[in-house]
Design an enzyme around this catalytic site. Structure first.
Site, PDB file in Angstrom:
ATOM      1  N   CYS A 115       0.827  -1.204   0.000  1.00 49.13           N
ATOM      2  CA  CYS A 115       0.000   0.000   0.000  1.00 49.13           C
ATOM      3  C   CYS A 115       0.863   1.256   0.000  1.00 49.13           C
ATOM      4  O   CYS A 115       1.785   1.372   0.807  1.00 49.13           O
ATOM      5  CB  CYS A 115      -0.901  -0.018   1.242  1.00 49.13           C
ATOM      6  SG  CYS A 115      -1.916   1.464   1.417  1.00 49.13           S
ATOM      7  N   CYS A 143      -0.544   5.577   7.308  1.00 45.55           N
ATOM      8  CA  CYS A 143      -1.685   4.879   7.900  1.00 45.55           C
ATOM      9  C   CYS A 143      -1.189   4.015   9.052  1.00 45.55           C
ATOM     10  O   CYS A 143      -0.176   3.331   8.946  1.00 45.55           O
ATOM     11  CB  CYS A 143      -2.371   4.024   6.842  1.00 45.55           C
ATOM     12  SG  CYS A 143      -3.655   2.949   7.511  1.00 45.55           S
ATOM     13  N   CYS A 197      -1.117  -0.997   9.167  1.00 39.81           N
ATOM     14  CA  CYS A 197      -0.203  -2.088   8.772  1.00 39.81           C
ATOM     15  C   CYS A 197       1.237  -1.687   9.056  1.00 39.81           C
ATOM     16  O   CYS A 197       1.937  -1.175   8.186  1.00 39.81           O
ATOM     17  CB  CYS A 197      -0.370  -2.416   7.290  1.00 39.81           C
ATOM     18  SG  CYS A 197      -1.959  -3.153   6.891  1.00 39.81           S
ATOM     19  N   CYS A 247      -7.279  -0.032  -0.087  1.00 35.57           N
ATOM     20  CA  CYS A 247      -6.646  -0.760   1.017  1.00 35.57           C
ATOM     21  C   CYS A 247      -6.465  -2.213   0.582  1.00 35.57           C
ATOM     22  O   CYS A 247      -7.451  -2.945   0.417  1.00 35.57           O
ATOM     23  CB  CYS A 247      -7.489  -0.682   2.275  1.00 35.57           C
ATOM     24  SG  CYS A 247      -6.792  -1.619   3.654  1.00 35.57           S
ATOM     25  N   GLN A 282     -13.954 -13.001  14.365  1.00 39.25           N
ATOM     26  CA  GLN A 282     -12.606 -12.635  13.945  1.00 39.25           C
ATOM     27  C   GLN A 282     -12.618 -11.966  12.572  1.00 39.25           C
ATOM     28  O   GLN A 282     -13.356 -12.375  11.673  1.00 39.25           O
ATOM     29  CB  GLN A 282     -11.705 -13.868  13.908  1.00 39.25           C
ATOM     30  CG  GLN A 282     -11.456 -14.492  15.268  1.00 39.25           C
ATOM     31  CD  GLN A 282     -10.521 -13.670  16.134  1.00 39.25           C
ATOM     32  OE1 GLN A 282     -10.119 -12.569  15.778  1.00 39.25           O
ATOM     33  NE2 GLN A 282     -10.173 -14.195  17.290  1.00 39.25           N
ATOM     34  N   TYR A 324     -16.175 -17.413  28.090  1.00 37.20           N
ATOM     35  CA  TYR A 324     -16.021 -16.167  27.322  1.00 37.20           C
ATOM     36  C   TYR A 324     -16.364 -16.462  25.864  1.00 37.20           C
ATOM     37  O   TYR A 324     -15.614 -16.154  24.938  1.00 37.20           O
ATOM     38  CB  TYR A 324     -14.605 -15.615  27.438  1.00 37.20           C
ATOM     39  CG  TYR A 324     -14.108 -15.458  28.854  1.00 37.20           C
ATOM     40  CD1 TYR A 324     -14.443 -14.342  29.608  1.00 37.20           C
ATOM     41  CD2 TYR A 324     -13.303 -16.426  29.442  1.00 37.20           C
ATOM     42  CE1 TYR A 324     -13.986 -14.199  30.910  1.00 37.20           C
ATOM     43  CE2 TYR A 324     -12.843 -16.286  30.747  1.00 37.20           C
ATOM     44  CZ  TYR A 324     -13.188 -15.171  31.473  1.00 37.20           C
ATOM     45  OH  TYR A 324     -12.739 -15.035  32.761  1.00 37.20           O
ATOM     46  N   GLU A 331     -21.472 -16.971  28.168  1.00 33.56           N
ATOM     47  CA  GLU A 331     -21.197 -15.645  27.627  1.00 33.56           C
ATOM     48  C   GLU A 331     -22.114 -14.626  28.318  1.00 33.56           C
ATOM     49  O   GLU A 331     -23.315 -14.884  28.485  1.00 33.56           O
ATOM     50  CB  GLU A 331     -21.445 -15.627  26.119  1.00 33.56           C
ATOM     51  CG  GLU A 331     -21.457 -14.265  25.461  1.00 33.56           C
ATOM     52  CD  GLU A 331     -20.190 -13.463  25.677  1.00 33.56           C
ATOM     53  OE1 GLU A 331     -20.298 -12.249  25.947  1.00 33.56           O
ATOM     54  OE2 GLU A 331     -19.098 -14.058  25.573  1.00 33.56           O
ATOM     55  N   ASP A 342     -11.236 -18.210  26.139  1.00 30.02           N
ATOM     56  CA  ASP A 342     -10.954 -17.269  25.051  1.00 30.02           C
ATOM     57  C   ASP A 342     -11.343 -15.870  25.521  1.00 30.02           C
ATOM     58  O   ASP A 342     -12.310 -15.279  25.026  1.00 30.02           O
ATOM     59  CB  ASP A 342     -11.731 -17.677  23.800  1.00 30.02           C
ATOM     60  CG  ASP A 342     -11.357 -16.842  22.579  1.00 30.02           C
ATOM     61  OD1 ASP A 342     -10.372 -16.077  22.660  1.00 30.02           O
ATOM     62  OD2 ASP A 342     -12.057 -16.946  21.555  1.00 30.02           O
ATOM     63  N   CYS A 391      -5.383 -13.237  22.377  1.00 29.09           N
ATOM     64  CA  CYS A 391      -4.987 -12.253  21.368  1.00 29.09           C
ATOM     65  C   CYS A 391      -3.944 -11.287  21.928  1.00 29.09           C
ATOM     66  O   CYS A 391      -3.570 -10.333  21.251  1.00 29.09           O
ATOM     67  CB  CYS A 391      -6.201 -11.483  20.867  1.00 29.09           C
ATOM     68  SG  CYS A 391      -7.064 -10.558  22.159  1.00 29.09           S
TER      69      CYS A 391
END
Length: 458
Positions: A78, A84, A87, A163, A288, A318, A339, A388, A415
């Site tokens: 890009c 930006c 990334c 993008c 995701q 979760y 949840e 999770d 994550c």
């Protein structure tokens, strides 16, 4: 021992060699032990830098000249990569990105003795991002609509027309909104003044079907006719737009979506596939952003459980829309999914019914409260627990409950490597053994990394 120089002795411009990447994607250089974090730097670069900020133990810097580029440097996909903030690593070849991400995880777990496996790559490194959330503003004088990601460490919008990490049709939809919002008298949002109409454009784009759900987030407590007219125009002009909605968010907040959404045309969801199960994904559904890489994670966990257990009883904590529970249901005796978000549980009920699943229980409760209730009635009941949690990880109390409720193993999906390291340290202090950590690349060209940790509680 390497001497650490006084920060006052560091000149404002100097030549350095980049050793490796930090966990936030900055190149790391050292001057006699003093750490310098360099933007847009690749390991093995030799660069001239300018110090932008000095702290007691480290400095921040930018490159003014690349004297000798690393062999791993490539041209970014890009042209906006440097401005930006989305990334950070696009100028590094993909294979080396994966190697560096493994090193980032190894650094975080240094001294733990835990095996860190090679990163499983994303199936796609272009057009993989299937959730787009563009903030919207307008220019001061011409009132031209701007939409794109923020510049790094700022709230200044980079007006992005193309993008490469998201589907081209998303670029086309957003450009259509840019051009047509003024036609309908719709203004862009001014964050400082909390004024203007259109705050964000959110798109959920299906990897499975190619369809798109478009949500216009407006700075209003009521649905505006002019925005409804734009929404209808979007729905009419794009064959692969399956639904267009308006979300009300009149509050001074960093939250993108408000509580109320009205679908003006089409349906309020797209469909995705994980482990051969079909999932409905709405505007507010946690799912995701890279479905193909997410499927790698779910298939990996499913294969591990299937190989090591014979129809186990599983707790999915979760759970969100119960994605893990649903994917594991056909190799389990029973799955219990927990949840706290009611909308996610309601959607999970629809998905369970749609897929004809009979052996899953869905509970709309806080995970900690559910753990306590189960402990008071059952004790160790589950063969496997899948954790999770969000980026902040688990509380120590939740981890204690998990240990008391689980017979054999916890599969922890994270994550955030830093909070994962904290939680695994606590679990090992309670006598657990971490068998290994398997990283996955969910976000190519960024410093983000997902990890699956296998924890034996015996």
């Amino acid at each position: 021992m390497q001497q650490i120089v006084n920060k006052k002795d560091i000149p404002s411009e100097l030549v350095v060699e980049i050793e490796k990447l930090s966990n936030l994607g900055f190149g790391i250089a050292r001057v006699e032990g003093y750490v310098i974090f360099v933007e847009n730097a690749c390991p093995e670069d030799k660069v001239k830098i300018r110090i932008t900020k000095k702290n007691k133990n480290f400095a921040n810097a930018v490159i003014t000249e690349i004297i000798k580029p690393s062999k791993h440097r490539v041209s970014p996909l890009c042209p906006m990569q440097k401005v930006c903030g989305a990334c950070q690593l696009q100028f590094i070849d993909y294979k080396f990105q994966l190697e560096q991400k493994k090193e980032i995880v190894k650094d975080i777990f240094m001294g733990s003795g835990i095996e860190i496996r090679d990163v499983i790559p994303s199936p796609k490194i272009k057009e993989y991002r299937r959730k787009i959330q563009y903030p919207v503003s307008e220019t001061r004088d011409s009132k031209r609509i701007l939409a794109g990601y923020y510049k790094q460490n700022s709230h200044e919008i980079v007006n992005i027309k193309y993008c490469p990490i998201q589907p081209k049709e998303c670029d086309d939809i957003i450009d259509f909104i840019r051009n047509n919002a003024p036609v309908f008298g719709i203004s862009g949002y001014n964050e400082k003044k909390h004024a203007g109409d259109l705050r964000h454009v959110v798109i959920r784009s299906s990897e499975l079907t190619g369809e798109n759900l478009v949500i216009l987030v407006i700075n209003s407590s009521k649905f505006l006719d002019k925005v409804k007219n734009l929404a209808k125009k979007i729905y009419e002009n794009f064959e692969n737009v399956s639904g267009v909605g308006i979300n009300l968010n009149p509050n001074k907040t960093n939250l993108i979506l408000g509580k109320e959404t009205d679908i003006v045309g089409g349906q309020n969801y797209i469909e995705e596939r994980l482990c051969d199960k079909i999932f409905k994904v709405g505007a507010k559904t946690f799912f995701q952003v890279n479905p193909l890489s997410a499927n790698n994670i779910f298939e990996y966990v499913k294969k591990y459980v299937s190989k090591n257990y014979n129809t186990p009883v599983i707790l999915d904590a979760y759970a969100g829309i119960a994605a893990f529970g649903i994917c594991l249901s056909d190799i389990s005796e029973k799955v219990v999914s927990v949840e706290e978000n009611k909308a996610s549980v309601d959607l999970a009920e629809e998905i369970v019914k749609q897929n004809g699943i009979k052996n899953i229980e869905l509970h709309n409760m806080d995970a900690g409260e559910f753990f306590e209730k189960e402990l008071n009635t059952r004790g160790k009941y589950y063969d496997v627990m899948v954790l999770d949690p969000p980026r902040k990880g688990c509380s120590q109390q939740s981890l204690d409950y998990a240990l008391k409720l689980t017979k054999r193993e916890i599969i922890y999906v994270s994550c955030n490597p830093s909070t994962l390291a904290r939680d695994l340290k606590y679990l090992t202090e309670q006598g657990c053994t971490v068998e290994f950590i398997q990283p996955f690349d969910m976000f190519p060209h960024t410093y983000h990394i997902e990890n699956v940790a296998i924890i034996n509680i015996k």
